[in-house]
Scaffold this active site. Sequence first.
Site, PDB file in Angstrom:
ATOM      1  N   TYR A 154       3.274  -2.188  -2.286  1.00 50.15           N
ATOM      2  CA  TYR A 154       3.063  -2.027  -0.850  1.00 50.15           C
ATOM      3  C   TYR A 154       1.573  -2.053  -0.502  1.00 50.15           C
ATOM      4  O   TYR A 154       1.148  -2.759   0.420  1.00 50.15           O
ATOM      5  CB  TYR A 154       3.689  -0.720  -0.362  1.00 50.15           C
ATOM      6  CG  TYR A 154       3.466  -0.490   1.112  1.00 50.15           C
ATOM      7  CD1 TYR A 154       4.159  -1.231   2.056  1.00 50.15           C
ATOM      8  CD2 TYR A 154       2.551   0.459   1.560  1.00 50.15           C
ATOM      9  CE1 TYR A 154       3.960  -1.037   3.415  1.00 50.15           C
ATOM     10  CE2 TYR A 154       2.337   0.664   2.914  1.00 50.15           C
ATOM     11  CZ  TYR A 154       3.050  -0.084   3.831  1.00 50.15           C
ATOM     12  OH  TYR A 154       2.825   0.104   5.181  1.00 50.15           O
ATOM     13  N   LYS A 158      -0.514  -4.894   1.807  1.00 48.96           N
ATOM     14  CA  LYS A 158      -1.288  -4.592   3.000  1.00 48.96           C
ATOM     15  C   LYS A 158      -2.766  -4.945   2.833  1.00 48.96           C
ATOM     16  O   LYS A 158      -3.454  -5.252   3.818  1.00 48.96           O
ATOM     17  CB  LYS A 158      -1.113  -3.123   3.372  1.00 48.96           C
ATOM     18  CG  LYS A 158       0.312  -2.790   3.827  1.00 48.96           C
ATOM     19  CD  LYS A 158       0.740  -3.675   4.988  1.00 48.96           C
ATOM     20  CE  LYS A 158       2.121  -3.320   5.513  1.00 48.96           C
ATOM     21  NZ  LYS A 158       2.490  -4.138   6.695  1.00 48.96           N
TER      22      LYS A 158
END
Length: 273
Positions: A154, A158
């Site tokens: 994750y 990002k």
Amino acid sequence: MTRIDYRTHTTLITGASSGLGAEFARRLAERGSNLVLVARRADLLEALAEELSSKHQITATAVPFDLTMPAPGEALAEELARRGITVTSLVNNAGFGTHAPFRQEDPDRIQKEISLNVAGLVDVTKAFIDQLTGVLVNVASTLGYQPWPNAAVYGASKAFVLSFTEALWQESRGSGLRVLALSPGPTRTEFFDVVGSEDMARGARMQTPGQVVATALDALDRRNPPPSVVSGAVNWLGTLISRFATRRRTVLAVGAITQRQTRTSRTGRAGTR
């Protein structure tokens, strides 16, 4: 740059059924923008579209769509062309996170995470960027500013969104298009329901979706909008660790934080049984 008159725009918002996506829809409808609301949950999309159309006298169109499919941008653009809709602003909000040591992650879940957070965002941006004249907002995260153990995929996804969007900001200078990477910290949305725990936010003060979206719109209203913005002063201070420390010290420091969060979470769960 002058302030954007959203009444002349149609804004496509992905992940619009709840959380930040729904909040972007409400705030932009207040400013007069027509909307295209995209997510998988048709019932929530249609209810939101009806609410905003009635309340603000704008046109809000619900488009149920799975952005994890191959080449979602082209398929979505074809669907909107079929409906006679031209998009002039875009908010790429769709995404989800996983939280576990990488060795324990489910491979299929990781693949969908990368497909949505990275490949889908790029593909949708590519499909519409030539017709955008208003704003392009890509939702990144404060986790994108440094490696984040136990949320390795994750955080990396990002970091990609942050770098990609800042590059597009430079490429778009002089075109009139305002490009912004928005990096929230922990926010009161369904994000942690999907993750399966709030360990990633343990000990942090959560913001509301309204606070995060206001940060983005305020940045876009500036005479000279920045390429990226972090929502919340405390969150902004937290991102400074990667600017003033070596990569080794940064990842060790973040690792210590995540280990402390996990221990606190386990202690808390044990105490409530």
